[in-house]
Design a protein around this motif. Sequence first.
Motif, PDB file in Angstrom:
ATOM      1  N   GLN A  70       0.824  -1.209   0.000  1.00  0.00           N
ATOM      2  CA  GLN A  70       0.000   0.000   0.000  1.00  0.00           C
ATOM      3  C   GLN A  70       0.859   1.260   0.000  1.00  0.00           C
ATOM      4  N   LYS A  71       2.054   1.163   0.567  1.00  0.00           N
ATOM      5  CA  LYS A  71       2.921   2.339   0.642  1.00  0.00           C
ATOM      6  C   LYS A  71       3.682   2.581  -0.665  1.00  0.00           C
ATOM      7  N   PHE A  72       4.115   1.497  -1.309  1.00  0.00           N
ATOM      8  CA  PHE A  72       4.993   1.645  -2.474  1.00  0.00           C
ATOM      9  C   PHE A  72       4.414   1.068  -3.772  1.00  0.00           C
ATOM     10  N   GLY A  73       3.388   0.242  -3.673  1.00  0.00           N
ATOM     11  CA  GLY A  73       2.880  -0.435  -4.859  1.00  0.00           C
ATOM     12  C   GLY A  73       1.938   0.428  -5.681  1.00  0.00           C
ATOM     13  N   ALA A  74       1.662  -0.051  -6.878  1.00  0.00           N
ATOM     14  CA  ALA A  74       0.735   0.638  -7.782  1.00  0.00           C
ATOM     15  C   ALA A  74       0.087  -0.398  -8.684  1.00  0.00           C
ATOM     16  N   ASN A  75      -1.168  -0.147  -9.029  1.00  0.00           N
ATOM     17  CA  ASN A  75      -1.872  -0.993  -9.997  1.00  0.00           C
ATOM     18  C   ASN A  75      -1.882  -2.474  -9.587  1.00  0.00           C
ATOM     19  N   GLY A  76      -2.173  -2.728  -8.318  1.00  0.00           N
ATOM     20  CA  GLY A  76      -2.304  -4.104  -7.872  1.00  0.00           C
ATOM     21  C   GLY A  76      -1.006  -4.863  -7.739  1.00  0.00           C
ATOM     22  N   GLU A  77       0.116  -4.140  -7.610  1.00  0.00           N
ATOM     23  CA  GLU A  77       1.400  -4.823  -7.461  1.00  0.00           C
ATOM     24  C   GLU A  77       1.455  -5.583  -6.136  1.00  0.00           C
ATOM     25  N   ARG A  78       2.160  -6.705  -6.167  1.00  0.00           N
ATOM     26  CA  ARG A  78       2.470  -7.453  -4.958  1.00  0.00           C
ATOM     27  C   ARG A  78       3.963  -7.347  -4.695  1.00  0.00           C
ATOM     28  N   CYS A  79       4.410  -7.859  -3.556  1.00  0.00           N
ATOM     29  CA  CYS A  79       5.821  -7.688  -3.240  1.00  0.00           C
ATOM     30  C   CYS A  79       6.392  -8.903  -2.533  1.00  0.00           C
ATOM     31  N   LEU A  80       7.704  -8.969  -2.544  1.00  0.00           N
ATOM     32  CA  LEU A  80       8.467  -9.922  -1.757  1.00  0.00           C
ATOM     33  C   LEU A  80       9.453  -9.115  -0.935  1.00  0.00           C
ATOM     34  N   LEU A  81       9.553  -9.422   0.347  1.00  0.00           N
ATOM     35  CA  LEU A  81      10.386  -8.649   1.262  1.00  0.00           C
ATOM     36  C   LEU A  81      11.742  -9.335   1.433  1.00  0.00           C
ATOM     37  N   CYS A  82      12.804  -8.613   1.142  1.00  0.00           N
ATOM     38  CA  CYS A  82      14.154  -9.164   1.174  1.00  0.00           C
ATOM     39  C   CYS A  82      15.007  -8.402   2.186  1.00  0.00           C
ATOM     40  N   PRO A  83      15.990  -9.078   2.796  1.00  0.00           N
ATOM     41  CA  PRO A  83      16.793  -8.425   3.832  1.00  0.00           C
ATOM     42  C   PRO A  83      17.856  -7.481   3.293  1.00  0.00           C
ATOM     43  N   VAL A 108      10.138  -6.148 -12.749  1.00  0.00           N
ATOM     44  CA  VAL A 108      10.294  -6.128 -11.290  1.00  0.00           C
ATOM     45  C   VAL A 108      11.060  -4.868 -10.916  1.00  0.00           C
ATOM     46  N   ARG A 109      10.518  -4.120  -9.974  1.00  0.00           N
ATOM     47  CA  ARG A 109      11.238  -2.936  -9.508  1.00  0.00           C
ATOM     48  C   ARG A 109      11.550  -3.076  -8.028  1.00  0.00           C
ATOM     49  N   LEU A 110      12.647  -2.455  -7.609  1.00  0.00           N
ATOM     50  CA  LEU A 110      13.130  -2.577  -6.245  1.00  0.00           C
ATOM     51  C   LEU A 110      12.993  -1.251  -5.503  1.00  0.00           C
ATOM     52  N   VAL A 111      12.598  -1.366  -4.235  1.00  0.00           N
ATOM     53  CA  VAL A 111      12.441  -0.193  -3.382  1.00  0.00           C
ATOM     54  C   VAL A 111      13.148  -0.459  -2.064  1.00  0.00           C
ATOM     55  N   GLN A 112      13.880   0.515  -1.565  1.00  0.00           N
ATOM     56  CA  GLN A 112      14.523   0.411  -0.260  1.00  0.00           C
ATOM     57  C   GLN A 112      13.632   1.085   0.780  1.00  0.00           C
ATOM     58  N   PHE A 113      13.404   0.417   1.897  1.00  0.00           N
ATOM     59  CA  PHE A 113      12.546   0.930   2.967  1.00  0.00           C
ATOM     60  C   PHE A 113      13.339   0.875   4.261  1.00  0.00           C
ATOM     61  N   PHE A 114      13.656   2.037   4.816  1.00  0.00           N
ATOM     62  CA  PHE A 114      14.436   2.128   6.050  1.00  0.00           C
ATOM     63  C   PHE A 114      13.475   2.375   7.201  1.00  0.00           C
ATOM     64  N   ILE A 115      13.419   1.434   8.150  1.00  0.00           N
ATOM     65  CA  ILE A 115      12.472   1.509   9.262  1.00  0.00           C
ATOM     66  C   ILE A 115      13.244   1.720  10.557  1.00  0.00           C
ATOM     67  N   SER A 116      12.858   2.722  11.318  1.00  0.00           N
ATOM     68  CA  SER A 116      13.527   2.988  12.593  1.00  0.00           C
ATOM     69  C   SER A 116      12.468   3.246  13.655  1.00  0.00           C
ATOM     70  N   PRO A 117      12.828   3.050  14.937  1.00  0.00           N
ATOM     71  CA  PRO A 117      11.862   3.257  16.021  1.00  0.00           C
ATOM     72  C   PRO A 117      11.321   4.671  16.015  1.00  0.00           C
ATOM     73  N   GLU A 129      16.626  -2.300   7.610  1.00  0.00           N
ATOM     74  CA  GLU A 129      16.553  -1.936   6.196  1.00  0.00           C
ATOM     75  C   GLU A 129      15.870  -3.081   5.443  1.00  0.00           C
ATOM     76  N   LEU A 130      14.803  -2.762   4.744  1.00  0.00           N
ATOM     77  CA  LEU A 130      14.128  -3.735   3.894  1.00  0.00           C
ATOM     78  C   LEU A 130      14.352  -3.379   2.434  1.00  0.00           C
ATOM     79  N   HIS A 131      14.470  -4.402   1.612  1.00  0.00           N
ATOM     80  CA  HIS A 131      14.526  -4.193   0.167  1.00  0.00           C
ATOM     81  C   HIS A 131      13.348  -4.949  -0.437  1.00  0.00           C
ATOM     82  N   ILE A 132      12.498  -4.200  -1.100  1.00  0.00           N
ATOM     83  CA  ILE A 132      11.204  -4.706  -1.536  1.00  0.00           C
ATOM     84  C   ILE A 132      11.215  -4.916  -3.043  1.00  0.00           C
TER      85      ILE A 132
END
Length: 632
Positions: A70-83, A108-117, A129-132
């Motif tokens: 929902q944050k990064f996808g478009a047009n019904g995209e799905r994702c796989l979460l990689c470390p 396939v496109r890649l997105v970096q997602f940095f999550i912090s407290p 750090e997630l790579h989507i």
Amino acid sequence: MSATAGISQVALGGSVPPLTAHAISVSLPTWNDNVGYEKGEKRVVDAMVTGYPRFFIHRSIQKLARICEQKFGANGERCLLCPTRKVAEACRSYMIDRSAKAGSQVTVRLVQFFISPEGEKDCTNRSIELHIALFPGESFPFAKEFWQHTGLCISSRRAERCLSMLPEESPVSGSPTSPSLARPPTKPGNRHYSNKSLSWTPSTSPPLSQPPGSTSRSPAAPGENLSFDQTTYVEERYGRNLPLESAAFTKRALRRRIAGVLVRDTPSEWSTAGAQEAEVGPSTRGVESVTEDDVFLYPTGMSAIWSAHQLALGTRPTAKSICFGFPYTDTLKILEKWGPGCHFLGYGLDSDIDELEEILRRESADTTHPPALALFTEFPSNPLLRSADLPRLRALADKYDFLIVVDETIGNFVNVEVLPYADVVVSSLSKIFSGDANAMGGSLVLNPQGRHYAALKAHMAQTYEDVYFDEDAIYMERNSRDFQQRIEVVDGNTLAVCTLLRERSIVGGSTDAHTVVKDVFYPRWQTAEHYEKCRRPDGGYGGLFSITFTTTAASRAFFDALRCHKGPSLGTNFTLACPYTILAHFLELDWAAQYGVEEGLVRVSVGMEERQELLKIFEDALLAAEATVESQ
């Protein structure tokens, strides 16, 4: 209370062990439940709250994936979460390659997602750090294949840590058939390569429970609803887990334990196993010069196998690999789908080595490429428990210059010594090394006496990245402290059970009219001469065996009557059974049967229950199977 009385049947779809947030097995208590699982029957799929991690996306990972979509996808995209980005790029490459071969290349496109407290200024040490990998929803089956074959995507504990740092108001709306969960139409294939996911995830982690036959590791009572922070406090307060900040210490302890270099490694010595001042000595793995620096940790056993194949592809000239013996299914898929393919010698007998010699002679006539890249074999194999003649294979590898990779998961290094014959040894730490079935992990060990060691070690120095999540490693270290002591109990129990069953089998010489057991597959009797070449002086024969019957009705009756946990996986501290061929090869039963893996085969991983009670469990199941003769 007796061990048998303490074993209660877990309801269909429940976690095994029960009340375990990160359980790596799921209850499929009857033969029909297993068939229904493979057929995708609604009654089974709807009941499942968890599953084996590479075949079932944990609820916490599903929840995090929906947020990312929902944050990064478009047009019904799905994702796989990689470390890491490297893993995400490998996922993209696989999806592009496989989809192109299927006739329509996916983007396939890649997105970096940095999550912090939230609200913390200095949170470097706690950030994740997630790579989507994002792709069209209909291409999800290709992503799921990558997940299952490589075992490299994020763990449920990593997902929970990410969720704990995201604000509660993060959008997670959507129906149970939202794009992240809907199953797209696919061509019929192996059921293990389809999407079997559910839509609900708990906000907190249930406490760890005590499986039958294991020692208590958690003071939390069943049913307590502890938060993540409370569970962490309890584990650390009672000295069961190292603090989360001790990941480097933990992983060093694991690598030393696997390398066999700790001079003192008992449950009481755990607090010093990873310390710089810990006393280390020559390795007990059969090659004294092995050190902790020759051991590499991975998030799953399959990721260790995949990485061993990538290591071979990265250091040796291009050639086909060799799969020797009937392997666990994904090992063969890895060798077939990455690189130029493989020669499959599925019986794993001496006659296959004769055939291998012919292949090597024929391939060596073509000077444009070497005769083989690497030979992969399990010692012993799953599920037929056959052991290859490793000295003979080593001689061929030296003659024709290819690598040998041995998967020692079932034999384990307490029982067998295979490193002297291998260039690389891999293992699934998720199995008996852990025992508690609540943590995943894998290892890869290089043989410093191997002729290609320098090249392999240099390549690992350049390419290896530690993607083993710290909290998973902490649980794995905790679980493995009494590894050697548990093996002795499991080995003794398994030999006793197998002896009972074999005495009542056709292969064991039984002539009783009610005999329904055809064979008991256990290293004590299967290719025993080859197993003995590698068995350590005090080593046993492991905790896994398979059993075949004269009729499918007898197989079903035996399995349904077993009073133990039933589900995928093996190497648990408690007894765990499954109709292996149904689960692993449901859509290729005839193919599996030609290698001796019969449809009615039942595989059993024996645990630490009290021996006499355990024997009674199998005696009763055997009587139920024998009763099918009278009913015919």
